[in-house]
Motif scaffolding. Structure first.
Motif, PDB file in Angstrom:
ATOM      1  N   VAL A   1     122.886  33.635 -74.884  1.00 56.29           N
ATOM      2  CA  VAL A   1     122.674  34.294 -76.177  1.00 56.29           C
ATOM      3  C   VAL A   1     122.168  35.849 -75.836  1.00 56.29           C
ATOM      4  CG1 VAL A   1     121.215  34.576 -78.392  1.00 56.29           C
ATOM      5  CG2 VAL A   1     122.355  32.309 -77.748  1.00 56.29           C
ATOM      6  N   MET A   2     122.622  36.595 -76.617  1.00 58.83           N
ATOM      7  CA  MET A   2     121.988  38.078 -76.902  1.00 58.83           C
ATOM      8  C   MET A   2     121.328  38.387 -78.014  1.00 58.83           C
ATOM      9  SD  MET A   2     123.775  41.736 -75.936  1.00 58.83           S
ATOM     10  CE  MET A   2     123.936  41.255 -74.054  1.00 58.83           C
ATOM     11  N   PRO A   3     119.854  38.722 -78.258  1.00 58.62           N
ATOM     12  CA  PRO A   3     119.165  38.942 -79.320  1.00 58.62           C
ATOM     13  C   PRO A   3     119.507  40.382 -79.807  1.00 58.62           C
ATOM     14  CG  PRO A   3     117.791  38.648 -77.648  1.00 58.62           C
ATOM     15  CD  PRO A   3     118.980  38.362 -77.231  1.00 58.62           C
TER      16      PRO A   3
ATOM     17  N   ASP B   1     119.507  42.863 -75.045  1.00 57.49           N
ATOM     18  CA  ASP B   1     120.758  43.829 -75.087  1.00 57.49           C
ATOM     19  C   ASP B   1     120.202  44.935 -74.231  1.00 57.49           C
ATOM     20  OD1 ASP B   1     122.842  44.946 -76.162  1.00 57.49           O
ATOM     21  OD2 ASP B   1     122.529  44.796 -78.099  1.00 57.49           O
ATOM     22  N   ASP B   2     120.860  46.064 -74.521  1.00 62.66           N
ATOM     23  CA  ASP B   2     120.716  47.217 -73.372  1.00 62.66           C
ATOM     24  C   ASP B   2     119.326  47.923 -73.795  1.00 62.66           C
ATOM     25  OD1 ASP B   2     120.689  49.390 -71.686  1.00 62.66           O
ATOM     26  OD2 ASP B   2     122.426  50.420 -73.116  1.00 62.66           O
TER      27      ASP B   2
ATOM     28  N   ALA C   1     118.268  52.968 -78.550  1.00 64.78           N
ATOM     29  CA  ALA C   1     117.178  53.404 -79.289  1.00 64.78           C
ATOM     30  C   ALA C   1     116.437  52.273 -79.878  1.00 64.78           C
ATOM     31  CB  ALA C   1     117.613  54.304 -80.411  1.00 64.78           C
ATOM     32  N   GLY C   2     117.060  50.930 -80.285  1.00 64.27           N
ATOM     33  CA  GLY C   2     116.244  49.966 -80.788  1.00 64.27           C
ATOM     34  C   GLY C   2     115.324  49.207 -79.828  1.00 64.27           C
ATOM     35  N   ALA C   3     115.470  49.696 -78.476  1.00 63.95           N
ATOM     36  CA  ALA C   3     114.643  48.984 -77.605  1.00 63.95           C
ATOM     37  C   ALA C   3     113.554  49.861 -77.036  1.00 63.95           C
ATOM     38  CB  ALA C   3     115.516  48.595 -76.221  1.00 63.95           C
ATOM     39  N   ARG C   4     113.412  51.057 -77.302  1.00 59.54           N
ATOM     40  CA  ARG C   4     112.635  52.051 -76.948  1.00 59.54           C
ATOM     41  C   ARG C   4     111.243  52.209 -77.508  1.00 59.54           C
ATOM     42  NH1 ARG C   4     114.318  55.265 -73.238  1.00 59.54           N
ATOM     43  NH2 ARG C   4     112.133  55.043 -72.618  1.00 59.54           N
TER      44      ARG C   4
ATOM     45  N   MET D   1     117.200  37.501 -68.761  1.00 58.84           N
ATOM     46  CA  MET D   1     117.642  38.687 -68.084  1.00 58.84           C
ATOM     47  C   MET D   1     117.379  39.973 -68.924  1.00 58.84           C
ATOM     48  SD  MET D   1     120.989  36.861 -66.400  1.00 58.84           S
ATOM     49  CE  MET D   1     120.726  35.467 -67.480  1.00 58.84           C
ATOM     50  N   VAL D   2     117.659  41.012 -68.196  1.00 58.43           N
ATOM     51  CA  VAL D   2     117.544  42.418 -68.943  1.00 58.43           C
ATOM     52  C   VAL D   2     118.435  43.282 -68.465  1.00 58.43           C
ATOM     53  CG1 VAL D   2     114.920  42.015 -69.531  1.00 58.43           C
ATOM     54  CG2 VAL D   2     115.597  43.372 -67.458  1.00 58.43           C
TER      55      VAL D   2
END
Length: 360
Positions: free
Chosen positions: A219-221, A258-259, A263-266, A289-290
């Motif tokens: 799964v990828m959130p 996710d990557d 922007a949503g991860a920063r 995993m990242v």
């Protein structure tokens, strides 16, 4: 070798450089994700995958290859796969009450089989598919990548596509948990916010994850914030990943972030964070995993990738991050268990030929 290799990185070109080889040999590297820039033709891709496996057999070679507009390899014999929405439209041709729905399930399986078989014939292990987001008609970034607005239709078509992947010897990845289809903002460039209550999300967008708990292998959130559930995006939220996805919905497989360059991860807890910080928060929240994508093509030539590998290594030594052997077991479980077919064998294989007929 580390007992947990959580980093999935990328490379810039058609062949491996010495720097790529060194990164892929790093004990914290668990695999890489390919893009269209890594594709010239089948011969080149097959050689590239063989070169990657010569460094470490357990490296997971991944790609975003869904069909429609998200398909990295499109020439030299690769079948142009339809967007998933077209399968939902096929389901509804007679109102979803009869033969068209059953035909759509067969086409979905054919789609998964062709997708998985063609990739595996070139040495690719794994594709981040299927999209389980619902087609609310609001999200440009999801759009026709989604099967349907109805969670039941989306679930059954996704399950059939995953059956086809399984026939090809490939694992699957449901994304983007608990659902990215309701929000308009694109998490590549923004931080989408979904204001709905948990019960509304679980009853609709997240329903496929519970219904597919025995079928999903990964799964990828979503890089989406659901403030009524947690102030952090789902991929950085222990509440979403451990409490809801694993305990409440019963999911047992691997979880990819996710990557991290999106922007949503920063921004986490209102603060801009480094890639290393983002990775540690994601891993602590329950990711196995990242992903860090498209950094090898930056002007610095992938310095961010090196910083992440070195930062995680330092964090482990300082006990700011603890490696998880179970996470690496989940990663290795995504590797194909059967030998890859050759392209020539595939082109004469009855199941493949029938699947192609269904897609045309």
């Amino acid at each position: 070798m580390s007992d947990h290799a959580p980093v999935i990185l990328d490379i810039a070109g058609l062949t491996l450089t010495d720097i790529d080889r060194a990164r892929l040999a790093h004990p914290l590297c668990g695999g890489l994700i390919l893009f269209a820039r890594n594709w010239k033709n089948r011969e080149q891709l097959t050689q590239l995958c063989a070169d990657i496996k010569s460094i470490r057999e357990d490296l997971l070679i991944c790609v975003d290859h869904e069909g429609g507009r998200v398909q990295r390899f499109r020439t030299d014999g690769f079948t142009h796969l339809p967007p998933m929405r077209s399968l939902g439209e096929l389901w509804m041709q007679d109102g979803g009450q009869g033969g068209s729905a059953m035909h759509a399930t067969d086409v979905a399986t054919a789609c998964g089989y062709v997708l998985g078989s063609e990739l595996r014939a070139c040495g690719v292990d794994f594709s981040f598919t299927p999209v389980l987001d619902l087609d609310w008609g609001e999200s440009g970034v999801i759009g026709d990548r989604a099967f349907h607005r109805d969670a039941r239709v989306a679930t059954l078509l996704a399950k059939c596509l995953m059956h086809g992947l399984l026939q090809a010897g490939m694992a699957n990845c449901g994304k983007h948990f608990p659902g990215h289809g309701f929000v308009k903002a694109d998490s590549h460039t923004d931080i989408p916010i979904d204001e709905r209550a948990l019960h509304a999300i679980l009853a609709d967008d997240a329903a496929p994850y519970g219904w597919l708990s025995a079928t999903l292998t990964s799964v990828m959130p979503a890089h989406v914030i659901y403030p009524q559930v947690d102030s952090r995006p789902a991929g950085f939220s222990r509440r979403w990943l451990e409490d809801i996805l694993r305990r409440q919905l019963g999911f047992q497989g691997a979880i990819f972030s996710d990557d991290l360059s999106m922007a949503g991860a920063r921004i986490i807890d209102g603060r801009e964070v480094s890639y290393t910080e983002a990775a540690i928060v994601a891993l602590d929240a329950g990711c196995d995993m990242v992903l860090l994508c498209n950094q090898s093509v930056e002007s610095e030539g992938g310095v961010a990738v090196d910083e992440l590998l070195e930062g995680l290594e330092a964090a482990a030594k300082q006990a700011k991050w603890v490696a998880n052997a179970r996470s690496d077991d989940r990663r290795r479980a995504l590797l194909p268990a059967t030998p890859s077919p050759t392209w020539d064998w595939l082109m004469a294989h009855p199941a493949y030929l029938r699947s192609i007929d269904l897609l045309i």
